[in-house]
Design an enzyme around this catalytic site. Structure first.
Site, mmCIF file in Angstrom:
data_model
loop_
_atom_site.group_PDB
_atom_site.id
_atom_site.type_symbol
_atom_site.label_atom_id
_atom_site.label_comp_id
_atom_site.label_asym_id
_atom_site.label_seq_id
_atom_site.Cartn_x
_atom_site.Cartn_y
_atom_site.Cartn_z
ATOM 1 N N ILE A 194 0.820 -1.207 0.000
ATOM 2 C CA ILE A 194 0.000 0.000 0.000
ATOM 3 C C ILE A 194 0.860 1.267 0.000
ATOM 4 O O ILE A 194 0.367 2.349 -0.287
ATOM 5 C CB ILE A 194 -0.991 0.038 1.189
ATOM 6 C CG1 ILE A 194 -0.256 0.178 2.534
ATOM 7 C CG2 ILE A 194 -1.915 -1.167 1.175
ATOM 8 C CD1 ILE A 194 -1.183 0.448 3.711
ATOM 9 N N SER A 195 2.135 1.136 0.279
ATOM 10 C CA SER A 195 3.026 2.298 0.363
ATOM 11 C C SER A 195 3.505 2.721 -1.020
ATOM 12 O O SER A 195 4.158 1.937 -1.717
ATOM 13 C CB SER A 195 4.230 1.969 1.244
ATOM 14 O OG SER A 195 5.274 2.898 1.045
ATOM 15 N N PRO A 196 3.237 3.967 -1.443
ATOM 16 C CA PRO A 196 3.748 4.436 -2.728
ATOM 17 C C PRO A 196 5.273 4.349 -2.849
ATOM 18 O O PRO A 196 5.777 3.893 -3.887
ATOM 19 C CB PRO A 196 3.245 5.887 -2.804
ATOM 20 C CG PRO A 196 2.027 5.904 -1.949
ATOM 21 C CD PRO A 196 2.333 4.958 -0.826
#
Length: 221
Positions: free
Chosen positions: A11-13
């Site tokens: 979920i982390s860009p």
């Protein structure tokens, strides 16, 4: 067997930017999922290697690095067969750096200022002054893409990887208007055609947007 280990969460860009780079370089690596919402990045062992306890964190045969921009640059410098993703030409490299700093200071910061209160304090309302940062990011990206298909030149670079991972995630707060930002929209579609895009960025970005749209119940635009 490769000694490269990436610690992260889809979920982390910034994690997805590193995944795009690793896939582009066709490197073998181990991916260790870190449940950041459960605080797995706060263990003593993790903090020993990364005092900022952030993801992504990279271990390359015992060399530890964090910050997606530093990791992407390091990987290309060390493992790429050529310098196209991170040009050694001083002018082009300076432009790559500018776009990376833009991602860190404008694009990602506008997102972090919204999501950090959401994750830490369950803040669901996004005030106008915070949405303006996202609009500024979209507007500047449109200008950066005026004369070339990618952010720096005619060639794909790590600047594209870092910025697209963040830019696509911004849609969880304010969806990109393709009519207002046609060049940004075309740039994203161009990157989506990469054979590794969906695995490295698309799937995780969808999960992230779902979380934002579920938890951000009101947006003041």
């Amino acid at each position: 067997m490769s000694g490269i280990i990436l610690y992260g969460n889809d979920i982390s860009p910034p994690v997805r930017a590193c995944l795009l780079t690793l896939k582009a370089l066709k490197l073998n690596f181990e991916y260790k999922h870190v449940d950041i919402l459960a605080g797995e990045q706060l263990t003593d062992d993790f903090i020993k290697h990364n005092p900022q306890h952030t993801v992504p964190t990279l271990s390359d045969n015992g060399v530890w690095l964090w910050d997606s921009h530093a990791i992407c640059a390091y990987l290309v410098d060390k493992y790429a067969k050529d310098d196209s993703l991170y040009p050694r030409d001083l002018v082009l490299r300076a432009r790559v750096h500018q776009r990376l700093y833009f991602d860190a200071s404008i694009l990602f910061m506008s997102l972090r200022c919204i999501t950090r209160p959401m994750f830490k304090n369950n803040v669901s309302i996004v005030p106008r002054e915070k949405t303006q940062g996202i609009i500024e990011g979209y507007t500047l990206l449109e200008k950066f893409l005026t004369s070339a298909p990618y952010l720096v030149s005619d060639c794909l670079t790590i600047a594209d990887f870092c910025c697209v991972a963040t830019a696509t995630s911004l849609g969880g707060v304010i969806e990109l208007d393709a009519k207002k930002y046609p060049k940004v929209s075309a740039w994203i579609e161009r990157l989506k055609k990469l054979p590794y895009y969906e695995e490295a960025n698309g799937w995780g970005c969808k999960r992230y947007i779902e979380i934002l749209k579920t938890r951000l119940t009101a947006i003041v635009s």
